[in-house]
Write a protein that holds these residues in place. Structure first.
Motif, PDB file in Angstrom:
ATOM      1  N   GLU A 135       4.610  43.446  -5.597  1.00  0.00           N
ATOM      2  CA  GLU A 135       4.831  43.628  -4.218  1.00  0.00           C
ATOM      3  C   GLU A 135       5.241  42.474  -3.498  1.00  0.00           C
ATOM      4  N   GLU A 136       4.740  41.299  -3.633  1.00  0.00           N
ATOM      5  CA  GLU A 136       4.931  40.155  -2.982  1.00  0.00           C
ATOM      6  C   GLU A 136       6.517  39.740  -3.392  1.00  0.00           C
ATOM      7  N   VAL A 137       6.692  39.629  -4.597  1.00  0.00           N
ATOM      8  CA  VAL A 137       8.094  39.339  -5.171  1.00  0.00           C
ATOM      9  C   VAL A 137       8.914  39.984  -4.747  1.00  0.00           C
ATOM     10  N   ALA A 138       8.751  41.379  -4.769  1.00  0.00           N
ATOM     11  CA  ALA A 138       9.793  42.478  -4.305  1.00  0.00           C
ATOM     12  C   ALA A 138      10.589  42.243  -2.880  1.00  0.00           C
ATOM     13  N   GLY A 139       9.978  41.652  -2.037  1.00  0.00           N
ATOM     14  CA  GLY A 139      10.547  41.407  -0.865  1.00  0.00           C
ATOM     15  C   GLY A 139      10.910  40.050  -0.493  1.00  0.00           C
ATOM     16  N   LEU A 140      11.003  39.191  -1.467  1.00  0.00           N
ATOM     17  CA  LEU A 140      11.073  37.815  -1.301  1.00  0.00           C
ATOM     18  C   LEU A 140      12.626  37.467  -1.788  1.00  0.00           C
ATOM     19  N   ARG A 141      13.356  36.886  -0.846  1.00  0.00           N
ATOM     20  CA  ARG A 141      14.655  36.305  -1.193  1.00  0.00           C
ATOM     21  C   ARG A 141      14.797  35.043  -1.927  1.00  0.00           C
TER      22      ARG A 141
ATOM     23  N   GLU B 290     -10.353  34.526 -13.046  1.00  0.00           N
ATOM     24  CA  GLU B 290     -10.117  35.830 -12.425  1.00  0.00           C
ATOM     25  C   GLU B 290      -9.235  35.521 -11.189  1.00  0.00           C
ATOM     26  N   VAL B 291      -8.131  36.288 -11.018  1.00  0.00           N
ATOM     27  CA  VAL B 291      -7.447  36.327  -9.785  1.00  0.00           C
ATOM     28  C   VAL B 291      -8.231  36.435  -8.344  1.00  0.00           C
ATOM     29  N   VAL B 292      -7.874  35.323  -7.860  1.00  0.00           N
ATOM     30  CA  VAL B 292      -8.823  35.628  -6.585  1.00  0.00           C
ATOM     31  C   VAL B 292      -8.025  35.620  -5.366  1.00  0.00           C
ATOM     32  N   GLN B 293      -6.630  35.256  -5.297  1.00  0.00           N
ATOM     33  CA  GLN B 293      -5.878  35.123  -4.364  1.00  0.00           C
ATOM     34  C   GLN B 293      -4.588  35.043  -4.516  1.00  0.00           C
ATOM     35  N   ILE B 294      -3.722  35.529  -3.747  1.00  0.00           N
ATOM     36  CA  ILE B 294      -2.119  35.635  -3.884  1.00  0.00           C
ATOM     37  C   ILE B 294      -1.452  35.186  -2.671  1.00  0.00           C
ATOM     38  N   GLU B 295      -0.743  33.750  -2.751  1.00  0.00           N
ATOM     39  CA  GLU B 295      -0.221  33.234  -1.799  1.00  0.00           C
ATOM     40  C   GLU B 295       1.613  33.601  -1.765  1.00  0.00           C
ATOM     41  N   ARG B 296       2.008  33.697  -0.476  1.00  0.00           N
ATOM     42  CA  ARG B 296       3.359  33.926  -0.594  1.00  0.00           C
ATOM     43  C   ARG B 296       4.040  32.801   0.551  1.00  0.00           C
ATOM     44  N   VAL B 297       5.126  32.223   0.076  1.00  0.00           N
ATOM     45  CA  VAL B 297       5.765  31.365   1.184  1.00  0.00           C
ATOM     46  C   VAL B 297       7.229  31.634   1.079  1.00  0.00           C
ATOM     47  N   SER B 298       7.696  32.254   2.187  1.00  0.00           N
ATOM     48  CA  SER B 298       9.065  32.701   2.285  1.00  0.00           C
ATOM     49  C   SER B 298       9.917  31.508   2.907  1.00  0.00           C
ATOM     50  N   ARG B 299      11.163  31.409   2.372  1.00  0.00           N
ATOM     51  CA  ARG B 299      12.121  30.337   2.815  1.00  0.00           C
ATOM     52  C   ARG B 299      13.601  31.347   3.349  1.00  0.00           C
TER      53      ARG B 299
END
Length: 70
Positions: free
Chosen positions: A23-29, A41-50
């Motif tokens: 979901e995070e990757v889908a909207g990222l250009r 265990e996965v505890v966090q997902i961070e997204r940085v958009s440029r």
């Protein structure tokens, strides 16, 4: 809890975080998606958009680097 239940729980957790990453990757250009893992265990997902600025989109587009200093 049986090993079958543990496997099903692990698969369910993996499905959930994989869906979240998708979901995070889908909207990222342009940018990055980081998956933070703690004790296996996965505890966090961070997204940085440029946002990339192309020709004609910069506020100083008519200034060369030299003329911008003067």
């Amino acid at each position: 809890m049986s090993s079958t239940n543990l496997n099903n729980t692990a698969e369910t957790a993996a499905d959930l975080w994989l869906a979240a990453v998708k979901e995070e990757v889908a909207g990222l250009r342009f940018g990055t998606v980081q998956v933070i893992v703690h004790e296996g265990e996965v505890v966090q997902i961070e997204r940085v958009s440029r946002r990339r600025l192309g020709p004609g989109q910069s506020s100083n587009r008519n200034l060369s680097p030299r003329s911008a200093k003067n």
